[in-house]
Design a protein around this motif. Structure first.
Motif, short mmCIF file in Angstrom:
data_model
loop_
_atom_site.label_atom_id
_atom_site.label_comp_id
_atom_site.label_asym_id
_atom_site.label_seq_id
_atom_site.Cartn_x
_atom_site.Cartn_y
_atom_site.Cartn_z
N GLN A 20 0.83 -1.21 0.00
CA GLN A 20 0.00 0.00 0.00
C GLN A 20 0.86 1.26 0.00
O GLN A 20 0.55 2.24 -0.68
N GLU A 21 1.97 1.23 0.75
CA GLU A 21 2.88 2.38 0.79
C GLU A 21 3.59 2.55 -0.55
O GLU A 21 3.78 3.67 -1.03
N GLU A 23 2.38 1.70 -3.40
CA GLU A 23 1.38 2.22 -4.34
C GLU A 23 1.21 3.74 -4.17
O GLU A 23 1.10 4.47 -5.15
N THR A 24 1.22 4.20 -2.93
CA THR A 24 1.13 5.64 -2.67
C THR A 24 2.33 6.36 -3.29
O THR A 24 2.17 7.38 -3.97
N LEU A 25 3.51 5.81 -3.08
CA LEU A 25 4.72 6.41 -3.66
C LEU A 25 4.66 6.40 -5.19
O LEU A 25 5.09 7.35 -5.84
N TRP A 26 4.13 5.32 -5.75
CA TRP A 26 4.00 5.21 -7.21
C TRP A 26 3.12 6.33 -7.75
O TRP A 26 3.45 6.97 -8.74
N GLN A 27 1.98 6.55 -7.09
CA GLN A 27 1.06 7.62 -7.54
C GLN A 27 1.74 8.98 -7.44
O GLN A 27 1.62 9.81 -8.34
N LEU A 28 2.46 9.22 -6.36
CA LEU A 28 3.16 10.50 -6.18
C LEU A 28 4.26 10.67 -7.24
O LEU A 28 4.45 11.76 -7.77
N LYS A 36 5.73 15.84 -1.64
CA LYS A 36 4.97 14.78 -0.98
C LYS A 36 5.78 13.49 -0.88
O LYS A 36 5.65 12.75 0.10
N HIS A 40 6.56 11.56 2.46
CA HIS A 40 6.22 10.16 2.63
C HIS A 40 7.46 9.35 3.01
O HIS A 40 7.36 8.40 3.80
N ARG A 78 7.38 -2.07 -6.58
CA ARG A 78 5.96 -2.25 -6.89
C ARG A 78 5.75 -3.64 -7.51
O ARG A 78 4.80 -4.33 -7.17
#
Length: 86
Positions: A20-21, A23-28, A36, A40, A78
């Protein structure tokens, strides 16, 4: 600035955070939000000291605005942590 070159020895000891973390980094990384990503990375470091080497690398890449390097770094984790399809 010189692009950061990956160090195989350094990468070998990196502990990947939960999917999940990642994935958040991937989006950013995809939207290029370096501030951000740095925030993170600091958050991950506070979660568990084992994440510190990877978080430091993320922070350095984001600080230097190495968007391609960041995307490649996050993408590798990822795929390693990809959730299996249902």
């Amino acid at each position: 600035p010189e692009p950061l070159k990956p160090d195989d020895n350094e990468d070998a000891v990196l502990v990947a955070p939960p999917a999940q973390e990642i994935e958040t980094l991937w989006q950013l990384a995809r939207i290029g939000n370096m501030r951000k990503i740095r925030e993170h990375a600091d958050y991950l470091r506070s979660l568990d000291p084992a994440y510190a080497p990877g978080a430091n690398r993320l922070h350095a890449l984001a600080q230097g605005y190495h968007s391609k390097g960041l995307a490649a770094f996050v993408a590798r984790y990822r795929t390693e942590n990809a959730l299996p399809p249902l």
